[in-house]
Design a protein around this motif. Structure first.
Motif, PDB file in Angstrom:
ATOM      1  N   GLN A  12      21.950  71.541  35.916  1.00  0.00           N
ATOM      2  CA  GLN A  12      22.913  71.139  34.893  1.00  0.00           C
ATOM      3  C   GLN A  12      24.012  70.283  35.500  1.00  0.00           C
ATOM      4  OE1 GLN A  12      24.393  74.787  33.212  1.00  0.00           O
ATOM      5  NE2 GLN A  12      22.676  74.966  31.801  1.00  0.00           N
ATOM      6  N   LYS A  13      24.331  69.189  34.828  1.00  0.00           N
ATOM      7  CA  LYS A  13      25.460  68.353  35.248  1.00  0.00           C
ATOM      8  C   LYS A  13      26.733  69.144  34.980  1.00  0.00           C
ATOM      9  CE  LYS A  13      23.358  64.414  36.219  1.00  0.00           C
ATOM     10  NZ  LYS A  13      23.262  63.940  37.566  1.00  0.00           N
ATOM     11  N   ARG A  14      27.569  69.229  36.002  1.00  0.00           N
ATOM     12  CA  ARG A  14      28.835  69.963  35.876  1.00  0.00           C
ATOM     13  C   ARG A  14      29.943  69.110  36.459  1.00  0.00           C
ATOM     14  NH1 ARG A  14      27.670  75.676  35.179  1.00  0.00           N
ATOM     15  NH2 ARG A  14      29.854  75.768  34.589  1.00  0.00           N
ATOM     16  N   SER A  15      31.168  69.384  36.042  1.00  0.00           N
ATOM     17  CA  SER A  15      32.320  68.737  36.663  1.00  0.00           C
ATOM     18  C   SER A  15      33.440  69.762  36.765  1.00  0.00           C
ATOM     19  CB  SER A  15      32.762  67.500  35.882  1.00  0.00           C
ATOM     20  OG  SER A  15      33.240  67.870  34.608  1.00  0.00           O
ATOM     21  N   VAL A  16      34.300  69.511  37.737  1.00  0.00           N
ATOM     22  CA  VAL A  16      35.424  70.410  37.972  1.00  0.00           C
ATOM     23  C   VAL A  16      36.591  69.586  38.501  1.00  0.00           C
ATOM     24  CG1 VAL A  16      34.668  71.016  40.322  1.00  0.00           C
ATOM     25  CG2 VAL A  16      36.119  72.606  39.038  1.00  0.00           C
ATOM     26  N   THR A  17      37.766  69.918  38.046  1.00  0.00           N
ATOM     27  CA  THR A  17      38.975  69.290  38.553  1.00  0.00           C
ATOM     28  C   THR A  17      39.677  70.317  39.430  1.00  0.00           C
ATOM     29  OG1 THR A  17      39.152  67.908  36.586  1.00  0.00           O
ATOM     30  CG2 THR A  17      41.151  68.169  37.924  1.00  0.00           C
ATOM     31  N   THR A  18      39.818  69.975  40.704  1.00  0.00           N
ATOM     32  CA  THR A  18      40.346  70.949  41.660  1.00  0.00           C
ATOM     33  C   THR A  18      40.801  70.250  42.931  1.00  0.00           C
ATOM     34  OG1 THR A  18      39.876  73.091  42.697  1.00  0.00           O
ATOM     35  CG2 THR A  18      38.097  71.454  42.732  1.00  0.00           C
ATOM     36  N   ASP A  19      41.351  71.015  43.829  1.00  0.00           N
ATOM     37  CA  ASP A  19      41.739  70.530  45.154  1.00  0.00           C
ATOM     38  C   ASP A  19      40.474  70.093  45.902  1.00  0.00           C
ATOM     39  OD1 ASP A  19      42.296  70.393  47.935  1.00  0.00           O
ATOM     40  OD2 ASP A  19      43.802  71.966  47.808  1.00  0.00           O
ATOM     41  N   PRO A  20      40.438  68.891  46.459  1.00  0.00           N
ATOM     42  CA  PRO A  20      39.242  68.402  47.157  1.00  0.00           C
ATOM     43  C   PRO A  20      38.791  69.296  48.319  1.00  0.00           C
ATOM     44  CG  PRO A  20      40.785  66.611  46.807  1.00  0.00           C
ATOM     45  CD  PRO A  20      41.489  67.877  46.410  1.00  0.00           C
ATOM     46  N   GLN A  21      39.692  70.058  48.912  1.00  0.00           N
ATOM     47  CA  GLN A  21      39.349  70.921  50.038  1.00  0.00           C
ATOM     48  C   GLN A  21      38.937  72.327  49.614  1.00  0.00           C
ATOM     49  OE1 GLN A  21      39.085  70.102  53.426  1.00  0.00           O
ATOM     50  NE2 GLN A  21      39.026  68.129  52.369  1.00  0.00           N
ATOM     51  N   ARG A  22      38.950  72.594  48.333  1.00  0.00           N
ATOM     52  CA  ARG A  22      38.576  73.923  47.850  1.00  0.00           C
ATOM     53  C   ARG A  22      37.117  74.201  48.181  1.00  0.00           C
ATOM     54  NH1 ARG A  22      38.340  75.698  41.684  1.00  0.00           N
ATOM     55  NH2 ARG A  22      38.110  77.942  41.967  1.00  0.00           N
ATOM     56  N   PRO A  23      36.816  75.402  48.687  1.00  0.00           N
ATOM     57  CA  PRO A  23      35.425  75.716  49.045  1.00  0.00           C
ATOM     58  C   PRO A  23      34.484  75.717  47.840  1.00  0.00           C
ATOM     59  CG  PRO A  23      36.939  77.266  50.077  1.00  0.00           C
ATOM     60  CD  PRO A  23      37.735  76.474  49.077  1.00  0.00           C
ATOM     61  N   LEU A  24      33.295  75.198  48.062  1.00  0.00           N
ATOM     62  CA  LEU A  24      32.253  75.217  47.039  1.00  0.00           C
ATOM     63  C   LEU A  24      32.041  76.634  46.514  1.00  0.00           C
ATOM     64  CD1 LEU A  24      29.892  73.991  45.425  1.00  0.00           C
ATOM     65  CD2 LEU A  24      28.495  74.197  47.516  1.00  0.00           C
ATOM     66  N   LEU A  25      32.066  77.621  47.392  1.00  0.00           N
ATOM     67  CA  LEU A  25      31.874  79.012  46.976  1.00  0.00           C
ATOM     68  C   LEU A  25      32.856  79.402  45.877  1.00  0.00           C
ATOM     69  CD1 LEU A  25      30.550  81.812  47.340  1.00  0.00           C
ATOM     70  CD2 LEU A  25      32.273  82.265  49.081  1.00  0.00           C
ATOM     71  N   ASP A  26      34.118  79.048  46.036  1.00  0.00           N
ATOM     72  CA  ASP A  26      35.124  79.394  45.030  1.00  0.00           C
ATOM     73  C   ASP A  26      34.834  78.715  43.699  1.00  0.00           C
ATOM     74  OD1 ASP A  26      36.302  80.818  47.064  1.00  0.00           O
ATOM     75  OD2 ASP A  26      38.044  79.496  47.258  1.00  0.00           O
ATOM     76  N   VAL A  27      34.410  77.458  43.747  1.00  0.00           N
ATOM     77  CA  VAL A  27      34.085  76.741  42.516  1.00  0.00           C
ATOM     78  C   VAL A  27      32.894  77.402  41.824  1.00  0.00           C
ATOM     79  CG1 VAL A  27      33.264  74.535  41.566  1.00  0.00           C
ATOM     80  CG2 VAL A  27      35.081  74.562  43.309  1.00  0.00           C
ATOM     81  N   LEU A  28      31.859  77.717  42.590  1.00  0.00           N
ATOM     82  CA  LEU A  28      30.679  78.349  42.004  1.00  0.00           C
ATOM     83  C   LEU A  28      31.027  79.677  41.336  1.00  0.00           C
ATOM     84  CD1 LEU A  28      28.066  77.690  44.836  1.00  0.00           C
ATOM     85  CD2 LEU A  28      28.194  76.548  42.595  1.00  0.00           C
ATOM     86  N   ARG A  29      31.765  80.504  42.036  1.00  0.00           N
ATOM     87  CA  ARG A  29      32.070  81.848  41.542  1.00  0.00           C
ATOM     88  C   ARG A  29      33.153  81.851  40.461  1.00  0.00           C
ATOM     89  NH1 ARG A  29      30.140  86.178  43.996  1.00  0.00           N
ATOM     90  NH2 ARG A  29      31.984  87.409  43.478  1.00  0.00           N
ATOM     91  N   GLU A  30      34.221  81.103  40.678  1.00  0.00           N
ATOM     92  CA  GLU A  30      35.380  81.188  39.783  1.00  0.00           C
ATOM     93  C   GLU A  30      35.313  80.219  38.604  1.00  0.00           C
ATOM     94  OE1 GLU A  30      38.725  80.689  42.405  1.00  0.00           O
ATOM     95  OE2 GLU A  30      38.087  82.397  43.638  1.00  0.00           O
ATOM     96  N   ASP A  31      34.858  79.009  38.834  1.00  0.00           N
ATOM     97  CA  ASP A  31      34.830  78.019  37.754  1.00  0.00           C
ATOM     98  C   ASP A  31      33.519  78.050  36.969  1.00  0.00           C
ATOM     99  OD1 ASP A  31      37.360  76.081  38.136  1.00  0.00           O
ATOM    100  OD2 ASP A  31      36.639  76.740  40.096  1.00  0.00           O
ATOM    101  N   PHE A  32      32.404  78.255  37.670  1.00  0.00           N
ATOM    102  CA  PHE A  32      31.100  78.214  37.010  1.00  0.00           C
ATOM    103  C   PHE A  32      30.515  79.606  36.748  1.00  0.00           C
ATOM    104  CE2 PHE A  32      30.437  73.915  39.337  1.00  0.00           C
ATOM    105  CZ  PHE A  32      31.303  73.282  38.467  1.00  0.00           C
ATOM    106  N   GLN A  33      31.211  80.664  37.150  1.00  0.00           N
ATOM    107  CA  GLN A  33      30.795  82.057  36.959  1.00  0.00           C
ATOM    108  C   GLN A  33      29.400  82.347  37.516  1.00  0.00           C
ATOM    109  OE1 GLN A  33      32.540  80.454  34.118  1.00  0.00           O
ATOM    110  NE2 GLN A  33      34.230  81.262  35.331  1.00  0.00           N
ATOM    111  N   LEU A  34      29.059  81.711  38.617  1.00  0.00           N
ATOM    112  CA  LEU A  34      27.793  81.964  39.315  1.00  0.00           C
ATOM    113  C   LEU A  34      28.111  82.890  40.487  1.00  0.00           C
ATOM    114  CD1 LEU A  34      26.363  78.339  39.198  1.00  0.00           C
ATOM    115  CD2 LEU A  34      25.641  80.310  37.825  1.00  0.00           C
TER     116      LEU A  34
END
Length: 160
Positions: A12-34
């Motif tokens: 799935q195409k996804r987008s997120v607005t965040t700090d460029p240095q934020r870990p991928l893990l945090d984006v996956l878990r917190e923003d995408f609920q994976l």
């Protein structure tokens, strides 16, 4: 300063607005609920956070989101095909290759990457390929058996 990043996650195409240095893990878990990808050490030393980026295993706890912009990410949630488990997932289940299961998603992702590179690995190649993934329950013999089983299943299914 935040920036917007586009990526493909589990098809799935996804987008997120965040700090460029934020870990991928945090984006996956917190923003995408994976939440299948786990936080273990935060230092890329245990492998619990393993995901595939363009088919290669990476440690998502130490991978800045800016490094995966416009790339394809696969997490443990993206391996199965509906109710049909990926051969590596099925092999881990069949071999009972887990105890507490905290490391399992990272182990499975690392095994998928290993088998993509070496479809018929020897025990030594499995040890080398899985070296950066830690199982504190010491299920390593069962994990090795599961990887061999998945390799055999891929041969039977014509995937090698």
């Amino acid at each position: 300063m935040d920036a917007t990043f586009s990526l493909t996650v589990n098809g799935q195409k996804r987008s997120v607005t965040t700090d460029p240095q934020r870990p991928l893990l945090d984006v996956l878990r917190e923003d995408f609920q994976l939440t299948g990808t786990k936080y273990g050490c935060g230092e890329a030393r245990c492998g619990a956070c393993s995901v595939l980026v363009d088919g290669k295993r990476v440690f998502s706890c130490r991978t800045p989101i800016e490094n995966v912009a416009d790339k394809t990410i696969v997490t443990i949630e993206g391996l199965s095909d509906g109710d049909k488990l990926h051969p590596v997932q099925q092999a881990f289940l069949d071999e009972n290759a887990f105890q507490c299961a905290y490391c399992t998603s990272g182990m499975i992702m690392a095994a998928v990457a290993l088998l993509a590179e070496k479809p018929h690995p020897s025990d030594a190649e499995i040890v080398a390929g899985m070296n950066r993934n830690i199982c504190r329950c010491c299920s390593y013999p069962k994990i090795t058996n599961a990887i061999h089983r998945a390799a055999e299943a891929s041969v039977v299914a014509g995937r090698s």
